[in-house]
Motif scaffolding. Structure first.
Motif, short mmCIF file in Angstrom:
data_model
loop_
_atom_site.label_atom_id
_atom_site.label_comp_id
_atom_site.label_asym_id
_atom_site.label_seq_id
_atom_site.Cartn_x
_atom_site.Cartn_y
_atom_site.Cartn_z
N ALA A 97 0.83 -1.22 0.00
CA ALA A 97 0.00 0.00 0.00
C ALA A 97 0.86 1.27 0.00
N LYS A 98 1.98 1.22 0.73
CA LYS A 98 2.85 2.41 0.78
C LYS A 98 3.39 2.73 -0.62
N ASP A 99 3.84 1.70 -1.33
CA ASP A 99 4.32 1.90 -2.70
C ASP A 99 3.17 2.35 -3.62
N ALA A 100 1.99 1.83 -3.37
CA ALA A 100 0.85 2.17 -4.24
C ALA A 100 0.46 3.64 -4.08
N VAL A 101 0.68 4.20 -2.88
CA VAL A 101 0.42 5.64 -2.69
C VAL A 101 1.36 6.44 -3.61
#
Ligand code: NI
Ligand code: MN
Length: 226
Positions: free
Chosen positions: A171-175
């Motif tokens: 999720a952090k990368d997807a942000v």
């Protein structure tokens, strides 16, 4: 556009009166046992890469619906040996026009071996640009600078991104990916199917909220308007 989630990284989008189905992996998915693949409508089935968790039900659904299967030549040639695929359209990285709009197959940072070890070509994602709206499905990929090119293909209304980590972005990368793509409305996929990609859904949604973005996590079988 109406999106229906079928679990893992599989979903359908209705656009321009056509049903597009992506990466069907439903019958082997314990979490999607309530989905009957015979009820799924598909005019086109778009395959991002050759891994089993993206192609499991392609042949069955294509035989049942007569859908045109879009994918790399390597993956399509392998699938053709598994069943009766009447309509296929092979693509490599590039763009092509279809009756529902323009499809661009774009690179993903991943791998693409087929279940028996055959070479599957390169993995990718799809940008769909149509009169009814635009969206991007990243397929399985790590965060990559290439995503900065997505706005060159289309200003997307939403993007479908993997958020489970381990094999793909988390999720952090997807942000960060959503910054690159230039879209704040993200549908998260490729999580919770296997123990190594189990996530805390509320934590993931909070990460997006803190960045003033929206993470949508539809239930398996749920349809949402985007
Ligand atoms: Ni994969
Ligand atoms: Mn996968």
């Amino acid at each position: 556009m109406k999106l229906t989630y079928y679990g893992h990284a599989s979903f359908g989008v209705e656009v321009g009166g056509k049903h597009l189905l992506f990466d069907p992996f439903i019958t082997p998915n314990d979490k999607a046992k309530h989905i009957d693949i015979k009820q799924i409508k598909a005019d086109y089935i778009l395959v991002t890469h050759g891994h089993g968790d993206h192609i499991a039900d392609v042949v069955a659904i294509a035989e049942h619906t007569g859908a045109t299967v879009i994918g790399t030549p390597e993956v399509l040639n392998w699938l053709k040996k598994k069943g009766d695929l009447k309509h296929t359209h092979e693509m490599n990285f590039g763009s092509a026009d279809f009756e529902f709009g323009r499809v661009s197959f774009v690179p993903a940072t991943h791998s693409s071996g087929l279940p028996d070890g055959s070479y599957g070509g390169n993995p990718g994602g799809y940008v769909i640009a149509s009169a009814g709206g635009n969206f991007y499905f990243a397929g399985d990929t790590a965060l990559t600078m290439d995503m900065q090119l997505i706005p060159h293909y289309a200003k997307v209304d939403f993007a479908v991104l993997p958020i489970g980590g381990n094999y793909t972005m988390d999720a952090k990368d997807a942000v960060k990916a959503s910054d690159f793509i230039g879209c704040n409305k993200i549908v998260g996929v490729h999580y919770d199917t296997f123990s190594v990609i189990t996530i805390d859904k509320e934590q993931a949604k909070t990460l997006f909220r803190m960045a003033e973005k929206e993470l949508l996590l539809p239930d398996i079988g749920e349809s949402i308007d985007l």
